[in-house]
Design a protein around this motif. Sequence first.
Motif, PDB file in Angstrom:
ATOM      1  N   ARG A 102       0.822  -1.212   0.000  1.00 45.68           N
ATOM      2  CA  ARG A 102       0.000   0.000   0.000  1.00 45.68           C
ATOM      3  C   ARG A 102       0.856   1.262   0.000  1.00 45.68           C
ATOM      4  N   VAL A 103       1.919   1.281   0.801  1.00 44.94           N
ATOM      5  CA  VAL A 103       2.802   2.448   0.836  1.00 44.94           C
ATOM      6  C   VAL A 103       3.461   2.657  -0.521  1.00 44.94           C
ATOM      7  N   VAL A 104       4.004   1.596  -1.100  1.00 41.61           N
ATOM      8  CA  VAL A 104       4.664   1.701  -2.406  1.00 41.61           C
ATOM      9  C   VAL A 104       3.654   2.140  -3.465  1.00 41.61           C
ATOM     10  N   GLN A 105       2.469   1.544  -3.445  1.00 33.37           N
ATOM     11  CA  GLN A 105       1.430   1.904  -4.407  1.00 33.37           C
ATOM     12  C   GLN A 105       1.080   3.387  -4.307  1.00 33.37           C
ATOM     13  N   LEU A 106       0.848   3.876  -3.091  1.00 34.87           N
ATOM     14  CA  LEU A 106       0.486   5.283  -2.907  1.00 34.87           C
ATOM     15  C   LEU A 106       1.604   6.227  -3.357  1.00 34.87           C
ATOM     16  N   GLU A 107       2.840   5.878  -3.036  1.00 33.36           N
ATOM     17  CA  GLU A 107       3.962   6.733  -3.450  1.00 33.36           C
ATOM     18  C   GLU A 107       4.098   6.783  -4.976  1.00 33.36           C
ATOM     19  N   LEU A 108       3.967   5.630  -5.611  1.00 34.06           N
ATOM     20  CA  LEU A 108       4.073   5.597  -7.073  1.00 34.06           C
ATOM     21  C   LEU A 108       2.904   6.326  -7.726  1.00 34.06           C
ATOM     22  N   GLN A 109       1.704   6.158  -7.187  1.00 35.40           N
ATOM     23  CA  GLN A 109       0.545   6.873  -7.725  1.00 35.40           C
ATOM     24  C   GLN A 109       0.716   8.376  -7.548  1.00 35.40           C
ATOM     25  N   HIS A 110       1.271   8.780  -6.425  1.00 37.95           N
ATOM     26  CA  HIS A 110       1.524  10.200  -6.175  1.00 37.95           C
ATOM     27  C   HIS A 110       2.469  10.779  -7.232  1.00 37.95           C
ATOM     28  N   GLU A 111       3.385   9.947  -7.711  1.00 36.99           N
ATOM     29  CA  GLU A 111       4.329  10.373  -8.749  1.00 36.99           C
ATOM     30  C   GLU A 111       3.736  10.268 -10.156  1.00 36.99           C
ATOM     31  N   GLY A 112       2.489   9.793 -10.246  1.00 35.89           N
ATOM     32  CA  GLY A 112       1.807   9.777 -11.536  1.00 35.89           C
ATOM     33  C   GLY A 112       1.763   8.441 -12.252  1.00 35.89           C
ATOM     34  N   TYR A 113       2.192   7.384 -11.592  1.00 39.62           N
ATOM     35  CA  TYR A 113       2.174   6.059 -12.203  1.00 39.62           C
ATOM     36  C   TYR A 113       0.843   5.348 -11.952  1.00 39.62           C
ATOM     37  N   GLU A 114       0.477   4.506 -12.876  1.00 38.72           N
ATOM     38  CA  GLU A 114      -0.666   3.615 -12.692  1.00 38.72           C
ATOM     39  C   GLU A 114      -0.125   2.318 -12.101  1.00 38.72           C
ATOM     40  N   VAL A 115      -0.658   1.908 -10.943  1.00 36.79           N
ATOM     41  CA  VAL A 115      -0.107   0.764 -10.215  1.00 36.79           C
ATOM     42  C   VAL A 115      -1.173  -0.300  -9.997  1.00 36.79           C
ATOM     43  N   THR A 116      -0.832  -1.545 -10.331  1.00 34.71           N
ATOM     44  CA  THR A 116      -1.666  -2.705 -10.040  1.00 34.71           C
ATOM     45  C   THR A 116      -0.890  -3.576  -9.066  1.00 34.71           C
ATOM     46  N   VAL A 117      -1.581  -4.076  -8.036  1.00 36.88           N
ATOM     47  CA  VAL A 117      -0.919  -4.881  -7.009  1.00 36.88           C
ATOM     48  C   VAL A 117      -1.394  -6.326  -7.076  1.00 36.88           C
ATOM     49  N   ALA A 118      -0.453  -7.256  -7.028  1.00 39.02           N
ATOM     50  CA  ALA A 118      -0.743  -8.690  -6.895  1.00 39.02           C
ATOM     51  C   ALA A 118      -0.166  -9.137  -5.563  1.00 39.02           C
ATOM     52  N   GLU A 119      -0.930  -9.966  -4.824  1.00 37.67           N
ATOM     53  CA  GLU A 119      -0.542 -10.352  -3.475  1.00 37.67           C
ATOM     54  C   GLU A 119       0.276 -11.636  -3.386  1.00 37.67           C
ATOM     55  N   ASP A 120       0.442 -12.359  -4.486  1.00 33.42           N
ATOM     56  CA  ASP A 120       1.254 -13.574  -4.450  1.00 33.42           C
ATOM     57  C   ASP A 120       1.890 -13.807  -5.818  1.00 33.42           C
ATOM     58  N   GLY A 121       2.820 -14.750  -5.839  1.00 33.31           N
ATOM     59  CA  GLY A 121       3.573 -14.998  -7.063  1.00 33.31           C
ATOM     60  C   GLY A 121       2.749 -15.531  -8.217  1.00 33.31           C
ATOM     61  N   LEU A 122       1.786 -16.392  -7.938  1.00 35.32           N
ATOM     62  CA  LEU A 122       0.965 -16.961  -9.013  1.00 35.32           C
ATOM     63  C   LEU A 122       0.105 -15.897  -9.685  1.00 35.32           C
ATOM     64  N   LYS A 123      -0.572 -15.092  -8.867  1.00 33.33           N
ATOM     65  CA  LYS A 123      -1.383 -14.008  -9.430  1.00 33.33           C
ATOM     66  C   LYS A 123      -0.486 -13.001 -10.148  1.00 33.33           C
ATOM     67  N   GLY A 124       0.669 -12.724  -9.544  1.00 28.48           N
ATOM     68  CA  GLY A 124       1.606 -11.793 -10.158  1.00 28.48           C
ATOM     69  C   GLY A 124       2.095 -12.255 -11.515  1.00 28.48           C
ATOM     70  N   LEU A 125       2.423 -13.535 -11.618  1.00 27.91           N
ATOM     71  CA  LEU A 125       2.882 -14.062 -12.905  1.00 27.91           C
ATOM     72  C   LEU A 125       1.770 -13.993 -13.946  1.00 27.91           C
ATOM     73  N   ASP A 126       0.560 -14.350 -13.555  1.00 30.29           N
ATOM     74  CA  ASP A 126      -0.572 -14.259 -14.485  1.00 30.29           C
ATOM     75  C   ASP A 126      -0.742 -12.839 -15.007  1.00 30.29           C
ATOM     76  N   LEU A 127      -0.698 -11.869 -14.096  1.00 27.89           N
ATOM     77  CA  LEU A 127      -0.827 -10.465 -14.511  1.00 27.89           C
ATOM     78  C   LEU A 127       0.367 -10.021 -15.348  1.00 27.89           C
ATOM     79  N   ALA A 128       1.561 -10.474 -14.956  1.00 27.91           N
ATOM     80  CA  ALA A 128       2.776 -10.061 -15.663  1.00 27.91           C
ATOM     81  C   ALA A 128       2.734 -10.442 -17.138  1.00 27.91           C
ATOM     82  N   VAL A 129       2.329 -11.658 -17.417  1.00 26.14           N
ATOM     83  CA  VAL A 129       2.351 -12.117 -18.810  1.00 26.14           C
ATOM     84  C   VAL A 129       1.122 -11.680 -19.598  1.00 26.14           C
TER      85      VAL A 129
END
Length: 93
Positions: free
Chosen positions: A16-43
Amino acid sequence: MTASILLIEDEKHIARVVQLELQHEGYEVTVAEDGLKGLDLAVSGPWDLILLDVMLPGLNGMEVLRRSAAEGLPGAGHHADGEGYDFGYRQRI
């Protein structure tokens, strides 16, 4: 066009902290809570950068790195001990 970042982090407060800081800098951020979901989103998505933790449930960050690097995806990792990894070059930084 806003740069899009995929953040793969299982610690909710850190994510949440990283997401808020990156959004504050103007980035669009999507968060995945585990490696499997992250890999699915990554590809499945067009990401400008993938940030991921090394110690993840489901699929550890190094395996996410290996599989996503094979797809030519950009990324950088972090670890609880403060060491960083540049996944774009697949070497420790």
